[in-house]
Design a protein around this motif. Structure first.
Motif, PDB file in Angstrom:
ATOM      1  N   UNK A  41       0.836  -1.202   0.000  1.00  0.00           N
ATOM      2  CA  UNK A  41       0.000   0.000   0.000  1.00  0.00           C
ATOM      3  C   UNK A  41       0.865   1.244   0.000  1.00  0.00           C
ATOM      4  N   UNK A  42       1.872   1.219  -0.835  1.00  0.00           N
ATOM      5  CA  UNK A  42       2.746   2.402  -0.915  1.00  0.00           C
ATOM      6  C   UNK A  42       2.733   2.965  -2.318  1.00  0.00           C
ATOM      7  N   UNK A  89       5.352   5.337  -3.874  1.00  0.00           N
ATOM      8  CA  UNK A  89       6.678   5.262  -4.485  1.00  0.00           C
ATOM      9  C   UNK A  89       7.439   4.094  -3.887  1.00  0.00           C
ATOM     10  N   UNK A 139      10.243   2.695  -4.676  1.00  0.00           N
ATOM     11  CA  UNK A 139      11.661   2.988  -4.494  1.00  0.00           C
ATOM     12  C   UNK A 139      11.927   3.678  -3.172  1.00  0.00           C
ATOM     13  N   UNK A 140      11.176   4.714  -2.967  1.00  0.00           N
ATOM     14  CA  UNK A 140      11.354   5.475  -1.735  1.00  0.00           C
ATOM     15  C   UNK A 140      11.038   4.626  -0.516  1.00  0.00           C
ATOM     16  N   UNK A 158      13.833   2.269   0.151  1.00  0.00           N
ATOM     17  CA  UNK A 158      14.949   3.018   0.735  1.00  0.00           C
ATOM     18  C   UNK A 158      14.723   3.269   2.215  1.00  0.00           C
ATOM     19  N   UNK A 159      13.551   3.711   2.530  1.00  0.00           N
ATOM     20  CA  UNK A 159      13.187   4.013   3.901  1.00  0.00           C
ATOM     21  C   UNK A 159      13.293   2.781   4.785  1.00  0.00           C
ATOM     22  N   UNK A 209      15.954   2.028   7.687  1.00  0.00           N
ATOM     23  CA  UNK A 209      15.450   2.005   9.058  1.00  0.00           C
ATOM     24  C   UNK A 209      15.824   0.702   9.757  1.00  0.00           C
ATOM     25  N   UNK A 246       8.961  -5.385  17.152  1.00  0.00           N
ATOM     26  CA  UNK A 246       8.507  -4.016  16.931  1.00  0.00           C
ATOM     27  C   UNK A 246       8.842  -3.547  15.521  1.00  0.00           C
ATOM     28  N   UNK A 247      10.060  -3.838  15.113  1.00  0.00           N
ATOM     29  CA  UNK A 247      10.482  -3.439  13.768  1.00  0.00           C
ATOM     30  C   UNK A 247       9.556  -4.049  12.725  1.00  0.00           C
ATOM     31  N   UNK A 260       6.515  -5.068  13.068  1.00  0.00           N
ATOM     32  CA  UNK A 260       5.212  -4.395  13.086  1.00  0.00           C
ATOM     33  C   UNK A 260       5.269  -3.061  12.361  1.00  0.00           C
ATOM     34  N   UNK A 261       6.318  -2.318  12.630  1.00  0.00           N
ATOM     35  CA  UNK A 261       6.414  -0.998  12.020  1.00  0.00           C
ATOM     36  C   UNK A 261       6.492  -1.119  10.500  1.00  0.00           C
ATOM     37  N   UNK A 275       3.570  -0.312   7.740  1.00  0.00           N
ATOM     38  CA  UNK A 275       3.827   0.766   6.781  1.00  0.00           C
ATOM     39  C   UNK A 275       3.649   0.283   5.348  1.00  0.00           C
ATOM     40  N   UNK A 302      -0.175  -1.183   4.926  1.00  0.00           N
ATOM     41  CA  UNK A 302      -1.291  -0.344   5.331  1.00  0.00           C
ATOM     42  C   UNK A 302      -2.209  -1.066   6.315  1.00  0.00           C
ATOM     43  N   UNK A 321      -2.052  -2.803   9.837  1.00  0.00           N
ATOM     44  CA  UNK A 321      -1.187  -3.061  10.999  1.00  0.00           C
ATOM     45  C   UNK A 321      -1.357  -4.474  11.510  1.00  0.00           C
TER      46      UNK A 321
END
Lengths: 221, 221, 221, 221
Positions: free
Chosen positions: A158-159, A161, A163-164, A167-168, A172, A196-197, A199-200, A204, A207, A209
């Motif tokens: 559910x993103x 870009x 690529x971005x 990268x993120x 992270x 936690x990672x 889940x995050x 993300x 979309x 959780x």
DNA sequence: AATGAATGAGTATTCATTCAT
DNA sequence: CATGAATGAATACTCATTCAT
């Protein structure tokens, strides 16, 4: 400023012969030991040679300069980081996204717990080595692999870009785990950080959780 | 002779007089310029003095050692980083969580775009300075502030271990933005990175994803 | 090599005015304190000025260079050493030789016990100051005085070359007492060293040994 | 980094190989030459290396620091001073006291006439080197040897506190000869100083003065 | 007179790299 | 191939002294 006098940061020759290989290993071991024990400040070619039990001359037989020694040390570390990633991303298409992501994170954690002290020094104290630096090479290769893996499950994403997002996400994960080696070793070993990672990142990217409570189980099912 | 363990990384004296202040500034400017241009390798006290147009002696009048020069440079950078954060976290109780988080991220991006080259060198090439290192001091101070801010909106949070979550979140933001300065300057300037980061963090902390599309608006409403 | 740039080692002006005198004293006190506390290595003009509570500029108003500071410190010390000697040698003709000699030795011991630490540093650590050095000036002046004193009692002497004998004797006394300040402070204070030195010197000069046992009394009678 | 407190004032390695030994010697020669010619002020490691015709690097290969250079120079001088003393004190029991004492003094004079300029600089200008300083080490070793020698002829002694007497006597001899190198070279070479010193010391220790005239002969008989 | 900021030549020491043996 | 002695450019830092204010 990275002053490369030689083409640098690559071993002078493929260690084909046995004796050569042994010498190279002995030198790299000594180098690692010194880095861990005394930090980059203690890392001098003469000391490495002495600790390795060979002459400086021999060291320069196999490594054209100091930089290349570090380069090889880094290469080996990256190899370790990548070993698992290749296997996991290869199977991405067959598994739910969450599972792949959790696996990647878990494997990264595992890799960071192999000689964490050396890993630490390598990334914190050692000056940048120019374009040969592992951080750059590894970072972009990892991003490519992860991107490919994610694309096999595009429908779950559910993103906008990609690529971005990649990268993120890779940045992270890498940095969180890396820092945690020094700052939160317990959370790293207990799996709390992985949890936690995951889940995050999954939240993300998809979309949707993972509920904190059910995430572990959910990912396994 | 009394060998005073130089409490390094602190300016030798408060630059009270005008001439003094001017000299200090001229030196720090030169230091920054050299770091940006030639990296840490080019950063020698003699060269800094020369570039600043003062004598080495003067440099040492105001900075007890090389380290302290870097220390002051870092201190000023951190000051910049913290300025906005303090204001934003102070208002956290009055605003929805998402808004505070977005504001923090936006401010961090803004701060990273002030002399990004210097920021870069400072965090990547400069060797660690011990407990005086800004990374350590700043990191934990920032975490504390963010934690306090989040606690004012506890009800909106969906995380178990708040400490761990804060650690994860502040680290991820800082490192993502920091890396993007070099790797993705366009996404950084366009706000795309801010957007994604905000979605990731808010989603993780609240358990309720901001929809990719409506997030900007949603946060504002 | 003694590199005298200025005529050096003499105070720039006779401290006539009161304020001047006070400043000079304050500076010399600080100099002495620093020498005693930190040795010659700690003895820098800037530190002396700071300790004295005056500016370096003022220090250079009264002392043309570092050397002259030491010079004055030494001059004062020699003054102390010579004060008693003058009185004693003046009375030599009226007294038996042994008595004069004992008196000279006793007085030298007394003088060495005034600020022995400063005395120590001055002669051990401070580099030679050329012909202005007190050791040379004092040594020969002392020899002259002692020679004159001995000549008033020539008949009691049993030495051939008086010059040589005086040289030997003054040197031996001075060095023995000086070393004893550091090595044998107790024997110095108890009078044991004085006693032995007296016996040695008197015996040598007169050819008639003072018996160890009766010497004290004998000299007094 | 392991900061080894350099156990300075000792040569870095035993000069085993020929080339090494030659280099060490060439460096020490240069060091001595510089000290004699320009005093301690001219004694810089770079200048020593240059004068020796080697690189600074080589100097530091064999001497861990400036201090150690001086240390070795001193060690060699003391060796010279002690060489004869050992032989003479060893035979003390077989000879009359006067003879031993005269021999010790003669030998000390002889030793002081070997490179007297260097000896001079070493003891007058060179700052103290801590417990490794030859003056301390040598002084007490010499005192011990002399004490042992005197004890073999206790019956001839007329002193109460032997320790104090030995301290006095060794100090007086050493300092008298040392000073005479600069002040009375003729008396030193002619034997006049030896003669007087012997009379003084023997008279003091035995309580029976050697007559000035017959002393030489008497000692020989 | 007093101040103290500024000067800059000078010093010890390190360490990557070479090359004769 | 291996050795390790030799190299020397480079660097942080000090401190006596000056001089504009």
């Amino acid at each position: 400023m990275a002053k490369l006098k030689k083409t640098s940061a690559n071993p002078r020759k493929a260690p084909a012969q046995d004796r050569s290989r042994a010498t190279v290993d002995v030198i790299l071991d000594a180098a690692a030991r010194i880095l861990v024990k005394g930090g980059y400040a203690a890392f001098t070619t003469n000391r490495v040679a002495e600790t390795a039990g060979v002459s400086v001359g021999s060291l320069y037989q196999y490594f054209p300069n100091k930089e290349s020694l570090l380069g090889e040390l880094m290469r080996r570390h990256v190899e370790e980081l990548e070993r698992g990633m290749v296997a996991i991303t290869a199977d991405a298409a067959k598994r739910p996204l969450a599972e792949t992501i959790r696996a990647l994170i878990e494997d990264n954690v595992r890799a960071h717990l192999v000689d964490p002290a050396l890993h630490q020094v390598l990334s914190e104290e050692v000056p940048r080595l120019g374009p040969l630096d592992w951080r750059i090479a590894y970072g972009s290769r990892a991003a490519m692999r992860v991107r490919a893996a994610l694309e096999t499950r595009r429908s779950e994403l559910a993103v906008g870009d990609l690529d971005l997002a990649v990268y993120l996400v890779t940045g992270a994960v890498e940095s969180a785990i890396h820092d945690a080696v020094a700052d939160r070793p317990d959370d790293l070993r207990s799996g709390a950080l992985t949890e936690e990672l995951t889940r995050m990142i999954v939240g993300y990217l998809t979309g949707k959780p993972l509920s904190a409570r059910r995430s572990l189980r959910a990912a396994a099912e």
